[in-house]
Design a protein around this motif. Sequence first.
Motif, PDB file in Angstrom:
ATOM      1  N   LEU A  44      65.197  53.155  50.210  1.00 17.02           N
ATOM      2  CA  LEU A  44      65.116  54.277  50.809  1.00 17.02           C
ATOM      3  C   LEU A  44      63.863  54.873  50.801  1.00 17.02           C
ATOM      4  CD1 LEU A  44      67.515  55.484  47.651  1.00 17.02           C
ATOM      5  CD2 LEU A  44      68.193  55.083  50.258  1.00 17.02           C
ATOM      6  N   ALA A  45      62.831  54.296  50.596  1.00 13.67           N
ATOM      7  CA  ALA A  45      61.442  54.773  50.956  1.00 13.67           C
ATOM      8  C   ALA A  45      61.034  54.803  52.589  1.00 13.67           C
ATOM      9  CB  ALA A  45      60.285  53.964  50.288  1.00 13.67           C
ATOM     10  N   GLY A  46      62.034  54.012  53.078  1.00 10.42           N
ATOM     11  CA  GLY A  46      61.922  54.197  54.615  1.00 10.42           C
ATOM     12  C   GLY A  46      62.430  55.227  55.164  1.00 10.42           C
ATOM     13  N   GLU A  47      63.391  56.045  54.492  1.00 11.59           N
ATOM     14  CA  GLU A  47      63.730  57.185  55.082  1.00 11.59           C
ATOM     15  C   GLU A  47      62.936  58.423  55.100  1.00 11.59           C
ATOM     16  OE1 GLU A  47      68.031  57.632  54.230  1.00 11.59           O
ATOM     17  OE2 GLU A  47      68.388  55.698  53.846  1.00 11.59           O
ATOM     18  N   ALA A  48      63.358  59.520  55.869  1.00  3.14           N
ATOM     19  CA  ALA A  48      62.439  60.754  55.763  1.00  3.14           C
ATOM     20  C   ALA A  48      63.633  61.818  55.284  1.00  3.14           C
ATOM     21  CB  ALA A  48      61.956  60.962  57.191  1.00  3.14           C
ATOM     22  N   GLY A  49      62.744  62.823  54.707  1.00  3.80           N
ATOM     23  CA  GLY A  49      63.619  63.981  54.332  1.00  3.80           C
ATOM     24  C   GLY A  49      64.065  63.997  52.897  1.00  3.80           C
ATOM     25  N   ARG A  50      65.119  64.664  52.576  1.00  9.36           N
ATOM     26  CA  ARG A  50      65.694  64.540  51.090  1.00  9.36           C
ATOM     27  C   ARG A  50      66.723  63.867  51.077  1.00  9.36           C
ATOM     28  NH1 ARG A  50      63.355  68.438  47.584  1.00  9.36           N
ATOM     29  NH2 ARG A  50      62.362  69.862  49.130  1.00  9.36           N
ATOM     30  N   LEU A  51      66.939  63.095  49.995  1.00 13.31           N
ATOM     31  CA  LEU A  51      68.145  62.355  49.839  1.00 13.31           C
ATOM     32  C   LEU A  51      68.674  62.839  48.239  1.00 13.31           C
ATOM     33  CD1 LEU A  51      67.177  58.744  50.553  1.00 13.31           C
ATOM     34  CD2 LEU A  51      68.249  60.236  51.896  1.00 13.31           C
ATOM     35  N   ALA A  52      70.171  62.992  48.309  1.00 13.33           N
ATOM     36  CA  ALA A  52      70.566  63.403  46.876  1.00 13.33           C
ATOM     37  C   ALA A  52      71.014  62.165  46.282  1.00 13.33           C
ATOM     38  CB  ALA A  52      71.301  64.360  46.929  1.00 13.33           C
ATOM     39  N   VAL A  53      71.090  61.642  45.167  1.00 14.93           N
ATOM     40  CA  VAL A  53      71.431  60.364  44.678  1.00 14.93           C
ATOM     41  C   VAL A  53      72.244  60.772  43.164  1.00 14.93           C
ATOM     42  CG1 VAL A  53      71.340  57.918  44.006  1.00 14.93           C
ATOM     43  CG2 VAL A  53      70.169  58.877  45.732  1.00 14.93           C
ATOM     44  N   VAL A  54      73.580  60.785  43.197  1.00 20.11           N
ATOM     45  CA  VAL A  54      74.172  61.173  41.681  1.00 20.11           C
ATOM     46  C   VAL A  54      74.388  59.664  41.202  1.00 20.11           C
ATOM     47  CG1 VAL A  54      76.325  61.906  40.641  1.00 20.11           C
ATOM     48  CG2 VAL A  54      75.561  63.047  42.691  1.00 20.11           C
ATOM     49  N   ALA A  55      73.644  59.455  40.101  1.00 22.05           N
ATOM     50  CA  ALA A  55      73.744  58.083  39.452  1.00 22.05           C
ATOM     51  C   ALA A  55      73.524  58.222  37.812  1.00 22.05           C
ATOM     52  CB  ALA A  55      72.178  57.432  39.822  1.00 22.05           C
ATOM     53  N   GLU A  56      74.201  56.931  37.222  1.00 24.90           N
ATOM     54  CA  GLU A  56      74.155  56.851  35.704  1.00 24.90           C
ATOM     55  C   GLU A  56      72.897  57.074  35.319  1.00 24.90           C
ATOM     56  OE1 GLU A  56      76.921  57.004  34.173  1.00 24.90           O
ATOM     57  OE2 GLU A  56      78.510  56.532  35.938  1.00 24.90           O
ATOM     58  N   PRO A  57      72.582  57.656  34.203  1.00 30.16           N
ATOM     59  CA  PRO A  57      71.415  57.469  33.424  1.00 30.16           C
ATOM     60  C   PRO A  57      70.672  56.126  33.388  1.00 30.16           C
ATOM     61  CG  PRO A  57      72.956  58.623  32.276  1.00 30.16           C
ATOM     62  CD  PRO A  57      73.819  58.074  33.270  1.00 30.16           C
ATOM     63  N   ALA A  93      65.355  45.219  38.983  1.00 28.81           N
ATOM     64  CA  ALA A  93      65.259  44.553  40.467  1.00 28.81           C
ATOM     65  C   ALA A  93      66.124  45.081  41.391  1.00 28.81           C
ATOM     66  CB  ALA A  93      65.163  42.940  40.213  1.00 28.81           C
ATOM     67  N   ARG A  94      67.303  45.240  40.823  1.00 28.44           N
ATOM     68  CA  ARG A  94      68.365  45.572  41.846  1.00 28.44           C
ATOM     69  C   ARG A  94      68.138  47.321  42.168  1.00 28.44           C
ATOM     70  NH1 ARG A  94      72.957  48.331  40.285  1.00 28.44           N
ATOM     71  NH2 ARG A  94      73.165  47.472  38.313  1.00 28.44           N
ATOM     72  N   VAL A  95      67.880  47.928  41.093  1.00 28.18           N
ATOM     73  CA  VAL A  95      67.681  49.567  41.751  1.00 28.18           C
ATOM     74  C   VAL A  95      66.225  49.579  42.316  1.00 28.18           C
ATOM     75  CG1 VAL A  95      67.215  51.818  40.609  1.00 28.18           C
ATOM     76  CG2 VAL A  95      69.136  50.338  39.929  1.00 28.18           C
ATOM     77  N   GLY A  96      65.367  48.894  41.910  1.00 29.02           N
ATOM     78  CA  GLY A  96      63.807  49.062  42.436  1.00 29.02           C
ATOM     79  C   GLY A  96      64.000  48.350  43.926  1.00 29.02           C
ATOM     80  N   ALA A  97      64.833  47.384  44.351  1.00 29.97           N
ATOM     81  CA  ALA A  97      65.025  47.118  45.533  1.00 29.97           C
ATOM     82  C   ALA A  97      65.665  48.265  46.481  1.00 29.97           C
ATOM     83  CB  ALA A  97      65.759  45.546  45.794  1.00 29.97           C
ATOM     84  N   ARG A  98      66.518  48.794  45.922  1.00 29.03           N
ATOM     85  CA  ARG A  98      67.182  49.925  46.753  1.00 29.03           C
ATOM     86  C   ARG A  98      66.195  50.929  46.944  1.00 29.03           C
ATOM     87  NH1 ARG A  98      69.500  51.593  50.773  1.00 29.03           N
ATOM     88  NH2 ARG A  98      71.370  53.096  50.564  1.00 29.03           N
ATOM     89  N   LEU A  99      65.458  51.396  46.030  1.00 26.89           N
ATOM     90  CA  LEU A  99      64.471  52.363  46.013  1.00 26.89           C
ATOM     91  C   LEU A  99      63.403  52.034  47.230  1.00 26.89           C
ATOM     92  CD1 LEU A  99      63.568  55.263  45.072  1.00 26.89           C
ATOM     93  CD2 LEU A  99      62.195  54.060  43.139  1.00 26.89           C
ATOM     94  N   ASP A 100      63.041  50.881  47.233  1.00 28.66           N
ATOM     95  CA  ASP A 100      62.228  50.615  48.096  1.00 28.66           C
ATOM     96  C   ASP A 100      62.740  50.883  49.514  1.00 28.66           C
ATOM     97  OD1 ASP A 100      60.217  49.982  46.158  1.00 28.66           O
ATOM     98  OD2 ASP A 100      60.660  47.833  46.373  1.00 28.66           O
TER      99      ASP A 100
END
Length: 194
Positions: free
Chosen positions: A128-141, A119-126
């Motif tokens: 980020l979906a509003g942004e355009a272009g490329r995003l890099a996210v260094v994140a734990e597995p 739920a937490r990561v999904g909300a953050r991903l949702d």
Amino acid sequence: MTVRVMFVAPAIGDGLRAARFGDDGPPEEAASAAARAAAGALPTPARSLASPSVRCHRTAEALGLPAEPDRRLAELDVGSWRGRTLDEVAAAEPAAVAAWLADPAAAPHGGESVLDLLARVGARLDELAGEAGRLAVVAEPAVVRAAVVHALGLPPAVFWRLDVRPLSVTELSGRAGRWNLRCGWDLAPAAAGS
């Protein structure tokens, strides 16, 4: 408007190699060197984010990414199991580990359940979906697995079936709530991160 979120798993550290819960240690020197060697291998992102762990922060630095720490992309909170290895917990609390691995709603350690993480990561991903272009996210597995499960609408039990290797990139691209997955590709030679 399409966004491409490139999730980069951090360089391996002693805690990750030992399957130590909640370990926030730095990457091993050889793994950091592999990350430095891979700097520039990613397409240039418009913005970079990182899980708040030392391992993710140092991996982002090694890759040359000016990553903003993002607590919403933090590792799964394992409560009382933090600092212990999976083998130690399994020996001391076998029923609790079995329940945790079988039931995504279980949190016998007193921290987050897998459902909470999704739920937490999904909300953050949702967001980020509003942004355009490329995003890099260094994140734990675990964060990368949660993002994939959420993006593709997979059953939560699939979370444990996804393997995310150190210094691999898992790319999600999408718009209007629809995501596509580009499965993990290595930034560095396998020998450096395995």
